[in-house]
Scaffold this active site. Structure first.
Site, PDB file in Angstrom:
ATOM      1  N   HIS A   1      18.285  87.248   2.738  1.00  0.00           N
ATOM      2  CA  HIS A   1      17.541  87.159   2.528  1.00  0.00           C
ATOM      3  C   HIS A   1      16.795  86.662   4.382  1.00  0.00           C
ATOM      4  O   HIS A   1      15.569  85.691   4.650  1.00  0.00           O
ATOM      5  CB  HIS A   1      16.389  86.336   1.755  1.00  0.00           C
TER       6      HIS A   1
ATOM      7  N   ASN B   1       1.873  44.445   6.073  1.00  0.00           N
ATOM      8  CA  ASN B   1       2.314  45.601   6.064  1.00  0.00           C
ATOM      9  C   ASN B   1       1.609  46.729   5.544  1.00  0.00           C
ATOM     10  O   ASN B   1       0.381  46.249   5.110  1.00  0.00           O
ATOM     11  CB  ASN B   1       2.815  45.433   5.068  1.00  0.00           C
ATOM     12  N   GLY B   2       1.509  47.980   6.489  1.00  0.00           N
ATOM     13  CA  GLY B   2       0.260  49.052   6.035  1.00  0.00           C
ATOM     14  C   GLY B   2      -0.664  49.325   7.147  1.00  0.00           C
ATOM     15  O   GLY B   2       0.438  49.367   7.996  1.00  0.00           O
TER      16      GLY B   2
ATOM     17  N   ARG C   1      14.853  47.332   4.706  1.00  0.00           N
ATOM     18  CA  ARG C   1      13.310  48.885   4.382  1.00  0.00           C
ATOM     19  C   ARG C   1      13.363  49.513   5.291  1.00  0.00           C
ATOM     20  O   ARG C   1      12.633  50.470   5.465  1.00  0.00           O
ATOM     21  CB  ARG C   1      12.499  47.750   4.596  1.00  0.00           C
TER      22      ARG C   1
ATOM     23  N   TRP D   1       7.709  47.838  11.415  1.00  0.00           N
ATOM     24  CA  TRP D   1       8.172  49.435  11.583  1.00  0.00           C
ATOM     25  C   TRP D   1       6.484  50.071  12.043  1.00  0.00           C
ATOM     26  O   TRP D   1       5.605  50.208  11.317  1.00  0.00           O
ATOM     27  CB  TRP D   1       8.420  49.866   9.689  1.00  0.00           C
TER      28      TRP D   1
ATOM     29  N   GLU E   1      20.089  67.562  -0.895  1.00  0.00           N
ATOM     30  CA  GLU E   1      20.594  66.349  -1.361  1.00  0.00           C
ATOM     31  C   GLU E   1      22.064  66.738  -0.333  1.00  0.00           C
ATOM     32  O   GLU E   1      22.049  65.241   0.487  1.00  0.00           O
ATOM     33  CB  GLU E   1      20.441  65.533  -2.467  1.00  0.00           C
TER      34      GLU E   1
ATOM     35  N   LYS F   1      21.426  64.013   3.217  1.00  0.00           N
ATOM     36  CA  LYS F   1      22.430  62.462   3.474  1.00  0.00           C
ATOM     37  C   LYS F   1      22.696  62.623   4.430  1.00  0.00           C
ATOM     38  O   LYS F   1      23.021  62.058   5.807  1.00  0.00           O
ATOM     39  CB  LYS F   1      23.309  62.676   2.857  1.00  0.00           C
TER      40      LYS F   1
ATOM     41  N   LYS G   1      13.339  52.021   3.980  1.00  0.00           N
ATOM     42  CA  LYS G   1      13.882  52.244   2.209  1.00  0.00           C
ATOM     43  C   LYS G   1      12.814  52.977   1.701  1.00  0.00           C
ATOM     44  O   LYS G   1      12.327  53.960   1.048  1.00  0.00           O
ATOM     45  CB  LYS G   1      14.631  50.686   2.359  1.00  0.00           C
TER      46      LYS G   1
ATOM     47  N   CYS H   1       8.036  47.561   7.199  1.00  0.00           N
ATOM     48  CA  CYS H   1       7.597  46.561   7.716  1.00  0.00           C
ATOM     49  C   CYS H   1       7.937  44.640   6.044  1.00  0.00           C
ATOM     50  O   CYS H   1       7.327  45.240   4.742  1.00  0.00           O
ATOM     51  CB  CYS H   1       6.148  45.920   7.572  1.00  0.00           C
TER      52      CYS H   1
ATOM     53  N   GLU I   1      20.446  61.973   7.446  1.00  0.00           N
ATOM     54  CA  GLU I   1      20.319  60.640   7.307  1.00  0.00           C
ATOM     55  C   GLU I   1      20.545  59.450   8.083  1.00  0.00           C
ATOM     56  O   GLU I   1      20.259  59.228   8.633  1.00  0.00           O
ATOM     57  CB  GLU I   1      19.252  60.368   6.294  1.00  0.00           C
TER      58      GLU I   1
END
Ligand code: M6R
Length: 614
Positions: A507, A101-102, A27, A75, A484, A488, A609, A2, A491
């Site tokens: 294994h 927001n929250g 964001r 969001w 990482e 990427k 974000k 948000c 995402e």
């Protein structure tokens, strides 16, 4: 998550707000809205989907002229991304407009209470409940700031609330608890926003807000109190990011631009921290040498990419300092009753400085007596403010949701911290520190050389576009680098990708290798690293099962050629620093592949974000 903006001043509020929302798009959001106060009424527009939908709505039904307003990119948490659930929300009497927001954790209880009193709700959100409470309190007190304080005392959870009152076109009132909010101080105008990106084109002067504070802005004043109404001191600061840093500068995506900014970001993060005399100067680490010498355990905390940076840091810090170092996902840390005390140094890594899990984790560590060092990219954000010391990365604003320059600069900051601790504790001498620092200083041109090979990596992305699953392998620091690389791809390309420790292959994970599956392997430096030959064996193992092997190996390492469908060359560097180079082609690969798939690289689906709720 948000984005919030509030404005009061001489400009047309709707223009300032919608432009600010555009700058907060990165964001992550799935609906947007704006409200202004005009002629004793609140007028608002809000739409599900991108800001373009809000633009169209505003074009079809323009808002009246007004110099005060609030805006929001949402969001979704409580309720799906619909027009009705989009913010702003109005109080039952229509007098107050609120953005939030929250997550208000006790909203169900509050909603039931209000419903019993006859309040009808038009959305599924927790925000509308807060708006109703605010309207009710305002009707009783006639003062929006007082009403805000009263409402905050009833809310549990994390929230930033920003509101306007139809009957007072001069002030915007906001409150924050565990959720970001900064004040932008202009000349005859003031701003409130989730982060400085929203107002940076208007002013570079800002004020940090602390926890549990209420702020009232007019065009020429800023007043801050605690939730009890007592005035509190403020901490102004200057934003040194320039506006162009938040523009795409000819790139198709912020992410691609940020990948190419990495040589500069790394150089800036190193700047001024080493004199060349063998002495590292980290004045920011305001924890005394005696205390640092007493540290007997380091715990590194982070989420996502920051966690992977922490995994790399563990290898380096343990190697250089000989202090035991654990790395922990922030979201797991405080729920497992970790063993932390006054001799534990907690290192929190966060690009945004607002990640709720990381914030809660450092609070937990601090409560157990631990000292906290933050590694952060965002001046004035909450995590550095709540830490004992902060080592800022100087990456500049990172807009793409997928972190790139954030990661590389976090690695650099971790190396600096590890060397600094080794220096303070006297386990590394000036010449040894100087040798690593010289190598770090040589990184920017080496990263540039990797970037110069981007076309080759792009070609690979187009060849490998139609594969379902992707595997990334590495050992030692190559393992987090592999994770990482996989993150990427997940995402932004929405593809199934997994990073494994290459030694774990036999294994279990080797069972998933199908003929034709792309397997990226990060090979440690040849000759100087004992793991090199073991990783080459791992390449042969997957190759024998039909995998398409893409091998990242250093220049001159011809030992891998026979087993690689494609070799991506990395400049020579020592093992501990290799992730700084190895991750770059993986970033380029993901960015190009996601672009070719037609995805929104900068704002991938479902992601935000900065994750400001747990
Ligand atoms: O702002 P932070 O560094 O605390 O964010 C942590 C993660 O949410 C973040 O790294 C996330 O995993 C990125 N989208 C990765 O690209």
């Amino acid at each position: 998550m948000c984005g919030i903006i509030g404005y009061v001043g001489p400009q047309q509020a709707v223009n300032v707000i919608v432009e600010g929302l555009r700058r907060l798009e990165y964001r992550g959001y799935d609906s947007a809205g704006v409200a202004v106060g005009a002629d004793g009424r609140i007028e608002w527009r809000k739409k599900a989907g991108k800001i373009a939908n809000l633009d169209a709505e505003l074009a079809a039904r323009p808002l009246p002229a007004s110099t005060i307003g609030i805006g929001h990119t949402r969001w979704a948490t409580h309720g799906g991304p619909t027009d009705a659930n989009a913010h702003p929300h109005l109080s039952a009497d229509g007098r107050v407009a609120l953005v939030h927001n929250g997550i208000i954790e006790n909203f169900a209880l509050l909603r039931a209470e209000l419903t019993a009193e006859g309040v009808a709700f038009s959305s599924e959100t927790d925000t509308e409940v807060a708006a109703a409470l605010l309207g009710r309190a305002l009707a009783r007190t006639g003062d929006l700031a007082g009403a805000m304080r009263r409402v905050c005392s009833r809310l549990e959870g994390a929230f930033t609330l920003v509101a306007i009152d139809a009957q007072d076109p001069t002030r915007v009132v906001a409150a924050r608890r565990n959720s970001p909010l900064v004040v932008g101080v202009g000349d005859g105008e003031n701003f409130l926003a989730s982060d400085v990106a929203a107002f940076i084109e208007h002013t570079r002067e800002a004020i940090e807000l602390g926890q549990d504070q209420v702020v009232v802005i007019t065009a020429d004043s800023v007043e801050v109190t605690d939730f009890a109404g007592r005035p509190v001191g403020t901490k102004p600061y200057h934003i040194d990011w320039d506006t162009t840093a938040a523009e795409k500068a000819g790139y198709d995506w912020f992410m691609r631009k940020e990948i190419f900014e990495q040589p500069r970001a790394v150089a800036d993060t190193l700047l001024g921290r080493y004199s060349g005399s063998g002495e590292l100067a980290l004045d920011e680490i305001r924890i005394g040498p005696d205390e640092l010498r007493r540290v007997d355990k380091i715990i590194i905390i982070g989420c996502g990419t920051a966690y992977y940076a922490g995994m790399v840091a563990k290898y380096a810090i343990e190697h250089w300092t000989r202090i035991g170092c654990e790395v922990e996902l922030a979201s797991e840390f405080r729920y497992r009753d970790p063993i932390v005390d006054a001799n534990t140094l907690c290192v929190a890594i966060s690009q945004s400085g607002e990640t709720a899990d990381t914030l809660q984790a450092i609070r937990h560590a601090r409560d157990q007596g631990s000292r906290i060092v933050a590694i952060c990219n965002t001046n004035g954000s909450t995590i550095p403010r709540e830490s004992d010391a902060v080592l800022y990365t100087h990456a500049g604003p990172e807009i793409g949701v997928a972190s790139t320059k954030g990661f590389l600069t976090q690695l650099i900051a971790c190396y600096l911290l590890g060397l600094f601790l080794a220096q303070v504790r006297g386990v590394k001498f000036g010449d040894e520190i100087g040798a690593v620092m010289d190598e770090l200083a040589a990184m920017p041109p080496k990263i540039q050389r990797v970037l110069d090979g981007a076309d080759d990596v792009y070609g690979l992305a187009h060849q490998l576009i139609d594969q379902g699953d992707y595997v990334f392998l590495g050992r030692h620091v190559g393992y987090p680098a592999a994770m990482e690389g996989a993150l990427k791809l997940k995402e932004i390309a929405y593809l199934h990708a997994e990073g494994f420790a290459a030694g774990e292959l036999k294994h279990g994970p080797i069972a998933i290798i199908d003929p034709g599956m792309p397997v990226f392997v990060i090979v440690p430096p040849a000759g100087r690293d004992q793991l090199h030959d073991k990783v080459v064996s791992n390449i042969q193992e997957v190759r024998a099962r039909g995998a398409r092997t893409i091998v990242l190996a250093e220049e001159g390492d011809t030992g891998v050629d026979a087993y690689a469908e494609k070799v991506i060359r990395l400049p020579r560097v020592s093992t501990l620093l290799q992730p700084v180079l190895a991750v770059v082609p993986l970033q380029l690969f993901a960015c190009e592949l996601a672009t070719a798939l037609g995805n929104d690289v900068d704002q991938p689906r479902n992601l935000a974000k900065s994750v400001t709720v747990e």
